[in-house]
Design a protein around this motif. Structure first.
Motif, PDB file in Angstrom:
ATOM      1  N   GLU A   1       0.825  -1.204   0.000  1.00  0.00           N
ATOM      2  CA  GLU A   1       0.000   0.000   0.000  1.00  0.00           C
ATOM      3  C   GLU A   1       0.864   1.262   0.000  1.00  0.00           C
ATOM      4  OE1 GLU A   1      -2.582   1.062   3.456  1.00  0.00           O
ATOM      5  OE2 GLU A   1      -4.173   0.361   2.105  1.00  0.00           O
ATOM      6  N   LYS A   2       1.952   1.230   0.752  1.00  0.00           N
ATOM      7  CA  LYS A   2       2.849   2.388   0.825  1.00  0.00           C
ATOM      8  C   LYS A   2       3.483   2.653  -0.542  1.00  0.00           C
ATOM      9  CE  LYS A   2       5.515   3.190   4.392  1.00  0.00           C
ATOM     10  NZ  LYS A   2       4.904   4.302   5.116  1.00  0.00           N
ATOM     11  N   ILE A   3       3.867   1.592  -1.237  1.00  0.00           N
ATOM     12  CA  ILE A   3       4.468   1.751  -2.562  1.00  0.00           C
ATOM     13  C   ILE A   3       3.479   2.395  -3.528  1.00  0.00           C
ATOM     14  CG2 ILE A   3       5.367   0.515  -4.568  1.00  0.00           C
ATOM     15  CD1 ILE A   3       6.562  -1.526  -2.624  1.00  0.00           C
ATOM     16  N   MET A   4       2.226   1.947  -3.474  1.00  0.00           N
ATOM     17  CA  MET A   4       1.205   2.478  -4.367  1.00  0.00           C
ATOM     18  C   MET A   4       0.940   3.958  -4.068  1.00  0.00           C
ATOM     19  SD  MET A   4      -2.780   1.336  -4.763  1.00  0.00           S
ATOM     20  CE  MET A   4      -3.124   1.978  -3.117  1.00  0.00           C
ATOM     21  N   ILE A   5       0.794   4.306  -2.792  1.00  0.00           N
ATOM     22  CA  ILE A   5       0.515   5.697  -2.407  1.00  0.00           C
ATOM     23  C   ILE A   5       1.694   6.594  -2.783  1.00  0.00           C
ATOM     24  CG2 ILE A   5       0.060   7.247  -0.460  1.00  0.00           C
ATOM     25  CD1 ILE A   5      -1.295   4.859   0.924  1.00  0.00           C
ATOM     26  N   TYR A   6       2.902   6.103  -2.548  1.00  0.00           N
ATOM     27  CA  TYR A   6       4.089   6.902  -2.881  1.00  0.00           C
ATOM     28  C   TYR A   6       4.178   7.134  -4.387  1.00  0.00           C
ATOM     29  CZ  TYR A   6       8.892   8.573  -2.719  1.00  0.00           C
ATOM     30  OH  TYR A   6      10.008   9.339  -2.829  1.00  0.00           O
ATOM     31  N   SER A   7       3.798   6.122  -5.169  1.00  0.00           N
ATOM     32  CA  SER A   7       3.815   6.259  -6.626  1.00  0.00           C
ATOM     33  C   SER A   7       2.831   7.335  -7.078  1.00  0.00           C
ATOM     34  CB  SER A   7       3.473   4.921  -7.275  1.00  0.00           C
ATOM     35  OG  SER A   7       3.365   5.050  -8.673  1.00  0.00           O
ATOM     36  N   ILE A   8       1.646   7.353  -6.470  1.00  0.00           N
ATOM     37  CA  ILE A   8       0.647   8.369  -6.812  1.00  0.00           C
ATOM     38  C   ILE A   8       1.168   9.763  -6.451  1.00  0.00           C
ATOM     39  CG2 ILE A   8      -1.676   9.224  -6.325  1.00  0.00           C
ATOM     40  CD1 ILE A   8      -2.513   6.325  -5.828  1.00  0.00           C
ATOM     41  N   LYS A   9       1.779   9.875  -5.277  1.00  0.00           N
ATOM     42  CA  LYS A   9       2.319  11.161  -4.838  1.00  0.00           C
ATOM     43  C   LYS A   9       3.398  11.658  -5.806  1.00  0.00           C
ATOM     44  CE  LYS A   9       5.404  11.521  -1.560  1.00  0.00           C
ATOM     45  NZ  LYS A   9       6.439  12.442  -2.097  1.00  0.00           N
ATOM     46  N   GLU A  10       4.247  10.755  -6.276  1.00  0.00           N
ATOM     47  CA  GLU A  10       5.303  11.136  -7.215  1.00  0.00           C
ATOM     48  C   GLU A  10       4.716  11.618  -8.542  1.00  0.00           C
ATOM     49  OE1 GLU A  10       8.940  11.007  -7.019  1.00  0.00           O
ATOM     50  OE2 GLU A  10       8.213  11.275  -4.965  1.00  0.00           O
ATOM     51  N   LYS A  11       3.650  10.963  -8.987  1.00  0.00           N
ATOM     52  CA  LYS A  11       3.019  11.372 -10.242  1.00  0.00           C
ATOM     53  C   LYS A  11       2.405  12.764 -10.121  1.00  0.00           C
ATOM     54  CE  LYS A  11       1.982   6.732 -11.981  1.00  0.00           C
ATOM     55  NZ  LYS A  11       0.901   5.773 -12.343  1.00  0.00           N
ATOM     56  N   VAL A  12       1.764  13.027  -8.983  1.00  0.00           N
ATOM     57  CA  VAL A  12       1.169  14.346  -8.781  1.00  0.00           C
ATOM     58  C   VAL A  12       2.259  15.419  -8.735  1.00  0.00           C
ATOM     59  CG1 VAL A  12      -0.190  15.783  -7.217  1.00  0.00           C
ATOM     60  CG2 VAL A  12      -0.830  13.397  -7.582  1.00  0.00           C
ATOM     61  N   GLU A  13       3.348  15.145  -8.027  1.00  0.00           N
ATOM     62  CA  GLU A  13       4.448  16.110  -7.940  1.00  0.00           C
ATOM     63  C   GLU A  13       5.079  16.353  -9.306  1.00  0.00           C
ATOM     64  OE1 GLU A  13       6.954  14.399  -4.972  1.00  0.00           O
ATOM     65  OE2 GLU A  13       5.948  15.441  -3.311  1.00  0.00           O
ATOM     66  N   LYS A  14       5.207  15.291 -10.095  1.00  0.00           N
ATOM     67  CA  LYS A  14       5.744  15.452 -11.453  1.00  0.00           C
ATOM     68  C   LYS A  14       4.812  16.307 -12.300  1.00  0.00           C
ATOM     69  CE  LYS A  14       7.386  12.900 -15.493  1.00  0.00           C
ATOM     70  NZ  LYS A  14       6.585  13.701 -16.444  1.00  0.00           N
ATOM     71  N   SER A  15       3.502  16.086 -12.138  1.00  0.00           N
ATOM     72  CA  SER A  15       2.534  16.888 -12.878  1.00  0.00           C
ATOM     73  C   SER A  15       2.649  18.365 -12.510  1.00  0.00           C
ATOM     74  CB  SER A  15       1.119  16.378 -12.593  1.00  0.00           C
ATOM     75  OG  SER A  15       0.149  17.173 -13.244  1.00  0.00           O
ATOM     76  N   ILE A  16       2.859  18.636 -11.228  1.00  0.00           N
ATOM     77  CA  ILE A  16       3.001  20.030 -10.772  1.00  0.00           C
ATOM     78  C   ILE A  16       4.270  20.648 -11.334  1.00  0.00           C
ATOM     79  CG2 ILE A  16       3.330  21.495  -8.742  1.00  0.00           C
ATOM     80  CD1 ILE A  16       1.539  19.569  -7.205  1.00  0.00           C
ATOM     81  N   ARG A  17       5.365  19.874 -11.339  1.00  0.00           N
ATOM     82  CA  ARG A  17       6.620  20.386 -11.907  1.00  0.00           C
ATOM     83  C   ARG A  17       6.466  20.674 -13.389  1.00  0.00           C
ATOM     84  NH1 ARG A  17       8.886  16.299  -8.563  1.00  0.00           N
ATOM     85  NH2 ARG A  17       9.057  14.907 -10.375  1.00  0.00           N
TER      86      ARG A  17
END
Length: 524
Positions: free
Chosen positions: A293-309
């Protein structure tokens, strides 16, 4: 970032096209590829008869048109509102003014009556309205308490609940208010032939998409909205000057469901929301105990941060492009024979030089503007107001020219918001910035501070000297400049010195990479 130039002859599609000196949009605002059907509905199809410049940004396609216009202010040039204003400024016979005040008063009165018939749905009817202000403890207080060994699960549930309730608040108190109170009311007024020239897309962009789930590229809908935000605020400020729009705006903002929030505060909400997602996801990730679950949530967070960048890069690029486009309009490059009277060019030969005009120098794909500002240039018999542009590879010295506009001049709402106040003032007065001399390459530029003792007799303070040297270290031009304060002088000298240093380093790096590149085969 890919910039492609190609011809789309005989192909029918919505586009921005040029008619004389005007840029006419076939669609409204920045229309991405997945919204072209919207542009087709609004504007119809046109046949391409000339080459187009297509801008391809990663994750988002923008079709600015023949002149590569990607900022939102371009279609102001032929906006119906401006056409209406230009007509209203035509001289009329004195007796034709009779009854104008009565007609205007009647129009305002009819608009107010129309607003009184608008019905706004109560947001309390939404099933999750009662949940947005509750804590997780209040929701589960009727249930059996969790065992001690499951308290970690309780913390994770609280973090997820925080994400849910904040999303409810965002939807109910911001998105729904914008849509139901402001956007739908404007649509209602336009169906009754009020505020017909107000562009819904320019003001609200793809607002209706933001209340849906993420589809395709993560945060794509928010990216489209955010890219239009600065143009929307600029457009709103120009609309505020109108009485009829002011009545509509006041009526909407007085609705109790707005919670005393004004339209500018509501329009910025999606930008704030997008930047908050990583924090909420990180909080859930920290409180999660399951490794998968942590891996999945972290992956989503990284995608959102990349989208913001990615969004930050696009916004920065578009702002830079918009500013350079306006600089191209403001900065005037006089021909050689006007700039320096020493050179005599017969009329029959002037066409040779016209082919090599310098407007293309100001291209956002080639260079970046590092610093700019107003200074005073000391000449032999006078002081001259100048405006300097420091780019990452050269310095440009221009003379500000102000022409007081007569009544009926260009609308001040057309001025680009990304320009400095000094340049905005020049435009409002119908002025320009005329180039005094050729651009000074940074590797040929020398800046020196001037001792106040040397300049006191001439009435100069906070002075510094800029020299332009040729490849033989001979000074071919010099500018004695005066700043308003000592701090402004120091800032200018620091900015120029730093720009020179960075430019020289880049040049040296290019030389090293050139010499160290693999040697091609002698057989080639």
């Amino acid at each position: 970032m890919d910039l492609q130039i190609f011809s789309r002859r005989q192909k029918k599609e919505p586009f921005w096209y040029q008619k004389g000196d005007k840029i006419i949009p076939a669609t409204m605002g920045l229309v991405p590829s997945d919204l072209t059907s919207l542009g087709q509905r609004n504007s119809g199809f046109y046949e391409r008869r000339r080459s187009s410049v297509v801008l391809n940004l990663p994750g988002l396609e923008v079709f600015p048109g023949d002149l590569l216009v990607s900022d939102g202010a371009a279609d102001y040039l032929c906006h119906p509102l401006l056409l209406l204003n230009s007509e209203s400024k035509k001289p009329r016979w004195p007796f034709s003014k009779r009854g104008v005040g009565k007609d205007k008063h009647k129009h305002i009165s009819d608009l107010e009556n129309c607003l009184s018939s608008v019905k706004i749905t109560e947001f309390r009817d939404y099933e999750f309205h009662s949940l947005k202000d509750k804590t997780w403890n209040e929701v589960v207080e009727t249930h059996q308490k969790l065992p001690v060994d499951q308290l970690d699960l309780r913390k994770q549930q609280e973090a997820v609940w925080e994400l849910f309730t904040s999303e409810c608040t965002y939807f109910l108190d911001h998105l729904l208010v914008l849509k139901m109170i402001f956007m739908n009311t404007l649509k209602y007024l336009q169906t009754h032939e009020y505020l017909l020239d107000v562009d819904l897309w320019r003001l609200f962009a793809n607002l209706e998409e933001l209340s849906q789930y993420f589809r395709g590229s993560l945060c794509q809908s928010h990216q489209i909205y955010c890219l239009n935000y600065s143009a929307a605020v600029f457009y709103l400020e120009s609309l505020r000057q109108r009485n009829d729009f002011g009545i509509y705006l006041k009526w909407c903002e007085q609705n109790e469901q707005c919670r005393r929030l004004h339209l500018p505060e509501l329009l910025v909400a999606p930008l704030h929301r997008l930047t908050r997602y990583p924090l909420l996801l990180k909080n859930i990730w920290k409180r999660s105990t399951d490794s998968t679950e942590k891996i999945m949530i972290y992956s989503i967070k990284e995608k959102v941060e990349k989208s913001i960048r990615d969004l930050e890069g696009k916004v920065k690029w578009l702002d830079n492009f918009q500013k350079f486009r306006h600089l191209q309009e403001i900065i005037v490059w006089p021909p050689l024979w006007d700039r320096d009277k020493r050179f005599f060019i017969p009329e029959c030969l002037k066409h040779i030089f016209k082919e090599h005009m310098a407007e293309s120098i100001l291209s956002p794909t080639n260079r970046h503007l590092l610093y700019e500002g107003k200074l005073t240039l000391a000449e032999s018999t006078r002081f001259l107001d100048v405006y300097l542009f420091l780019f990452d590879d050269f310095l440009l010295v221009t003379k500000t020219k102000r022409n007081k506009k007569k009544v009926g001049g260009s609308d001040s709402s057309l001025i680009c918001h990304s320009l400095t106040p000094e340049l905005q003032t020049v435009i409002k007065e119908g002025g320009s910035c005329t180039v005094l001399d050729q651009p000074i390459p940074l590797d040929r530029l020398v800046v020196k501070s001037i001792d106040p003792l040397h300049m006191s007799a001439f009435g100069l303070r906070n002075a510094f000297l800029i020299q332009h040297e040729n490849r033989y270290q001979q000074c071919i031009a010099a500018f004695l400049l005066q700043a308003q304060t000592e701090n402004i002088k120091k800032t200018w000298m620091t900015q120029i010195t730093s720009a020179i240093s960075c430019f020289i380093k880049r040049q040296e790096t290019k030389k090293i990479s050139l010499f160290t590149s693999p040697v091609e085969s002698s057989e080639i």
